[in-house]
Design a protein around this motif. Sequence first.
Motif, mmCIF file in Angstrom:
data_model
loop_
_atom_site.group_PDB
_atom_site.id
_atom_site.type_symbol
_atom_site.label_atom_id
_atom_site.label_comp_id
_atom_site.label_asym_id
_atom_site.label_seq_id
_atom_site.Cartn_x
_atom_site.Cartn_y
_atom_site.Cartn_z
ATOM 1 N N ASP A 36 -35.602 55.417 44.476
ATOM 2 C CA ASP A 36 -34.161 55.150 44.374
ATOM 3 C C ASP A 36 -33.486 56.160 43.447
ATOM 4 O O ASP A 36 -32.369 56.618 43.713
ATOM 5 C CB ASP A 36 -33.922 53.726 43.847
ATOM 6 N N TRP A 37 -34.176 56.490 42.370
ATOM 7 C CA TRP A 37 -33.630 57.476 41.421
ATOM 8 C C TRP A 37 -33.495 58.849 42.082
ATOM 9 O O TRP A 37 -32.481 59.530 41.925
ATOM 10 C CB TRP A 37 -34.551 57.555 40.203
ATOM 11 N N LEU A 38 -34.526 59.251 42.845
ATOM 12 C CA LEU A 38 -34.459 60.524 43.568
ATOM 13 C C LEU A 38 -33.313 60.525 44.571
ATOM 14 O O LEU A 38 -32.570 61.507 44.694
ATOM 15 C CB LEU A 38 -35.783 60.794 44.296
ATOM 16 N N THR A 40 -30.601 58.639 44.539
ATOM 17 C CA THR A 40 -29.302 58.566 43.856
ATOM 18 C C THR A 40 -28.835 59.940 43.398
ATOM 19 O O THR A 40 -27.655 60.291 43.527
ATOM 20 C CB THR A 40 -29.390 57.621 42.644
ATOM 21 N N TYR A 41 -29.754 60.720 42.881
ATOM 22 C CA TYR A 41 -29.394 62.037 42.349
ATOM 23 C C TYR A 41 -29.624 63.172 43.353
ATOM 24 O O TYR A 41 -29.457 64.347 43.006
ATOM 25 C CB TYR A 41 -30.179 62.311 41.067
ATOM 26 N N GLY A 42 -30.000 62.838 44.570
ATOM 27 C CA GLY A 42 -30.155 63.852 45.612
ATOM 28 C C GLY A 42 -31.293 64.813 45.376
ATOM 29 O O GLY A 42 -31.215 65.982 45.777
ATOM 30 N N LEU A 43 -32.361 64.343 44.739
ATOM 31 C CA LEU A 43 -33.495 65.208 44.421
ATOM 32 C C LEU A 43 -34.618 65.029 45.430
ATOM 33 O O LEU A 43 -34.842 63.923 45.942
ATOM 34 C CB LEU A 43 -34.023 64.898 43.019
ATOM 35 N N TRP A 52 -31.871 69.958 44.962
ATOM 36 C CA TRP A 52 -30.875 68.959 44.571
ATOM 37 C C TRP A 52 -29.676 69.092 45.493
ATOM 38 O O TRP A 52 -29.165 70.186 45.700
ATOM 39 C CB TRP A 52 -30.457 69.188 43.120
ATOM 40 N N THR A 54 -25.809 67.318 46.693
ATOM 41 C CA THR A 54 -24.739 66.433 46.249
ATOM 42 C C THR A 54 -23.537 66.547 47.178
ATOM 43 O O THR A 54 -23.365 67.559 47.875
ATOM 44 C CB THR A 54 -24.314 66.793 44.808
#
Length: 494
Positions: A36-38, A40-43, A52, A54
């Motif tokens: 989820d963190w990846l 969310t930040y587009g990583l 990355w 965005t």
Amino acid sequence: MIPIPVVVCVLGGWCAVYLADTLLKSSSSLKASYEDWLLTYGLSISPFHMRWQTALFNHQFYNWGRWKPRFLYLWFSMGMVFGIVAMFGSVILLGKTLMQTLTQMLTEAPKAQNDRMLQVVVPGVNLPVSQLTYFFSAILISGVIHEVGHGVAAIREQVRFNGFGIFIFIVYPGAFVDLFTTHLQLISPVQQLRIFCAGVWHNFVLGVASFMVLFLLPAILFPFYYTGVGALVTEVTEDSPANGPRGLFVGDIVTNLQDCPIYTVEDWNSCLGDISQKSQIGYCIKTATLQQLSFPARVYRRLDGTVECCSNNSLTDICFSYSNNLDSHLYACLPARKVIEASKVCRTNMDCQKDFVPSFCVTPSLENQTRLIRVKHPPHIDMLFVGHPMHLQYTVSLSSFVPRHNFLSIDLPVVIETFCKYLISLSGALAVINAVPCFALDGQWILNSFLEATLSSLIVEKQKRELVGFLILLSGSTLLAANVALGLWMVTAR
């Protein structure tokens, strides 16, 4: 060879990143939150590749893509023409570069690699560590401008723009745009060409703009810096032969090398090149002064066949050769500074007879490739350098720009100059490489759209057109791969 510590650091860093990514994705308790963190930040992370993405800049891209539609139509139409020409030109350029590389490989004493128009650049090998900031910054900016071209052109052609991103591949940074593929496939081949050619077109424009800044830099910086008075010393390395009490210091202005006037850094490099290629210049000395300064010394030959007549322990005396009417091979051990100071340069005794005073033209008897060079940097006493001229070039940094005020940095013009040169080189290289008809590069899509736009009436069957495109792409990919492989071998293995 590539330095082992560099390889270890790069491989170790990527292994640590990939291992951490794998462990987190394998963990039953952390997997969901990590993914989820990846997201969310587009990583996203894969071996030797991290990116990355965005949507933060989508609004700005849409503003650019809808600005002055008529102008953008003409702008990207010019880019389309340039991209098609660049596609053919890049193949010719790569072919020429490959032939140059093969010639150098088969020659026992190859020419300098700088003769090739395209070179593989490996940080830490043929790129100094001190230049890495310029290199990676120029690559990133060139990549961003490239992708901005694609994004704005796509919006201009009514293709949905999903986002913009930045990636790192091994150690090289880059950028990308995410376009809606279905929209791309629905528009005409000419519209596709405008989009696919926009990247190399923007790289070309960036290179031209950087060249203009570099060319106009003296005028741009004129209120703060002046030029044409000499080369300003900005750095002298600790191991430089020019480093010492009577050497060069930061802030000195070099005005002459021997009898070669210095107005800019280009003059400095040109004069050093001439001095290294031509034979050692001599100095006029009066006969009476020669008899007064010289003293008996044993003459012997060095291993390279040159003659020495001074003690090896002497730091001030140099063996000079001269000739008179009776003997053409005379030698005298003389104090170098007394001979050179206030003396005019010469090649033969005839050059010293203008004042009707008996004089000789004495020439330093030095080892092959070694030169005695008088460096003028007033108001200081002249520096006398003995060694290979290129040692001066490699260990002394200079600038053509002299600050008008003491509070101005002497490094700023050099930084701007160097960065512009990197932008010209790398943005131009990105345009050339991306235009090559090669799999996974812009050239693949440029070629496919070009064939669809030009061969649809000649080759009706789509499969045959695709076969033609595939064969061309295979040839272009092979040509590019051969250049990269041989270029890497030339840089790292030789």
